[in-house]
Motif scaffolding. Sequence first.
Motif, short mmCIF file in Angstrom:
data_model
loop_
_atom_site.label_atom_id
_atom_site.label_comp_id
_atom_site.label_asym_id
_atom_site.label_seq_id
_atom_site.Cartn_x
_atom_site.Cartn_y
_atom_site.Cartn_z
N SER A 246 17.26 82.09 101.15
CA SER A 246 16.49 83.20 100.38
C SER A 246 15.80 82.43 99.55
O SER A 246 14.54 82.83 99.33
N ALA A 247 16.08 81.32 99.10
CA ALA A 247 15.10 80.28 98.21
C ALA A 247 14.10 79.98 99.10
O ALA A 247 12.79 79.94 98.62
N ALA A 248 14.21 79.60 100.14
CA ALA A 248 13.05 78.97 101.17
C ALA A 248 12.11 80.46 101.34
O ALA A 248 10.83 80.26 101.47
N ARG A 249 12.52 81.52 101.58
CA ARG A 249 11.92 82.84 101.87
C ARG A 249 10.87 83.02 100.60
O ARG A 249 9.92 83.52 100.76
N GLU A 250 11.58 82.93 99.42
CA GLU A 250 10.79 83.16 98.17
C GLU A 250 9.52 82.32 98.22
O GLU A 250 8.54 82.84 97.57
N GLU A 251 9.62 81.15 98.43
CA GLU A 251 8.56 80.15 98.45
C GLU A 251 7.56 80.39 99.52
O GLU A 251 6.64 79.33 100.00
N GLU A 252 7.66 81.68 100.29
CA GLU A 252 6.84 81.54 101.54
C GLU A 252 5.43 81.72 101.26
O GLU A 252 4.74 81.27 102.00
N TYR A 253 5.18 82.15 100.02
CA TYR A 253 3.66 82.46 99.94
C TYR A 253 3.58 81.90 98.54
O TYR A 253 4.27 81.99 97.40
N LYS A 254 2.27 80.84 98.31
CA LYS A 254 2.01 80.46 97.23
C LYS A 254 1.08 81.48 96.35
O LYS A 254 0.46 82.34 96.84
N ILE A 255 1.46 81.64 94.96
CA ILE A 255 0.66 82.43 94.20
C ILE A 255 0.08 81.97 93.00
O ILE A 255 0.47 80.88 92.49
N ASN A 256 -0.89 82.53 92.55
CA ASN A 256 -1.91 81.94 91.57
C ASN A 256 -1.82 80.46 91.11
O ASN A 256 -2.52 79.98 92.04
N GLY A 257 -1.25 79.83 90.06
CA GLY A 257 -1.44 78.39 90.14
C GLY A 257 -1.00 77.34 90.97
O GLY A 257 -1.27 76.40 90.81
N LYS B 54 6.29 92.10 97.82
CA LYS B 54 7.50 91.51 98.29
C LYS B 54 8.53 92.67 98.48
O LYS B 54 9.24 92.80 99.54
N TYR B 55 8.42 93.79 97.57
CA TYR B 55 9.20 94.77 98.07
C TYR B 55 9.12 95.52 99.33
O TYR B 55 9.83 95.79 100.11
N GLU B 56 7.69 95.56 99.42
CA GLU B 56 7.44 96.57 100.85
C GLU B 56 7.78 95.48 101.97
O GLU B 56 8.40 95.81 102.91
N ALA B 57 7.73 94.09 102.01
CA ALA B 57 7.82 93.21 103.14
C ALA B 57 9.74 93.41 103.25
O ALA B 57 10.07 93.16 104.40
N GLN B 58 10.28 93.61 102.13
CA GLN B 58 11.84 93.59 102.22
C GLN B 58 12.03 95.04 102.86
O GLN B 58 13.02 94.97 103.61
N LYS B 59 11.34 96.11 102.58
CA LYS B 59 11.91 97.33 102.92
C LYS B 59 11.39 97.24 104.69
O LYS B 59 12.21 97.85 105.47
N LYS B 60 10.38 96.71 105.10
CA LYS B 60 10.11 96.57 106.36
C LYS B 60 11.13 95.71 107.06
O LYS B 60 11.63 96.23 108.13
#
Length: 174
Positions: free
Chosen positions: A3-14, A71-77
């Motif tokens: 799950s930690a690897a999935r959270e880092e799937e997308y880079k955001i902001n900085g 992230k919420y929409e992706a989890q629902k899918k």
Amino acid sequence: MASAAREEEYKINGRIDAHEVRLVGPEGEMIGVVPLREALTRADEVGLDLVEISPTARPPVCKILDYGKFKYEAQKKANAARKKQRVIEIKEIKMRPGIDDNDYGIKMKKVREFLDEGDKVKVTMRFRGREMAHQHLAMEILEKVRGEVSDLAKVEQMPKLEGRQMVMVMAPIK
């Protein structure tokens, strides 16, 4: 760990490390190639996040959106896809070569029920003592089973002898 690897799937902001990015606006409109600083400023102005959608593209594609909602929409899918999955189980029916007609009828009712539910059925003929000398009887019963459910199932594994039992596997026809 996964799950930690999935959270880092997308880079955001900085965390985005490109000099220039191909920017997509909050409404999905293509803005074009802009410097990273300008893209971050635009995202900040509308109060949303800059998310790197396609890091392998040159320049990387970034979109202005609400990351939490994304992230919420992706989890629902993912949950909806998981709900639609059906694990096919193998159900086993055990018989003996000298099975009585009534017992055979009850077993066949269960075989049909399992096949209707979409499960595979493993029909096992067990031999005890001198029954091993009469394998032809077991083969006849297995052929009878196959004939009775030919409208519901196809034979995946033809009857074969495994030690003191004969096994046949049937799968439902889609």
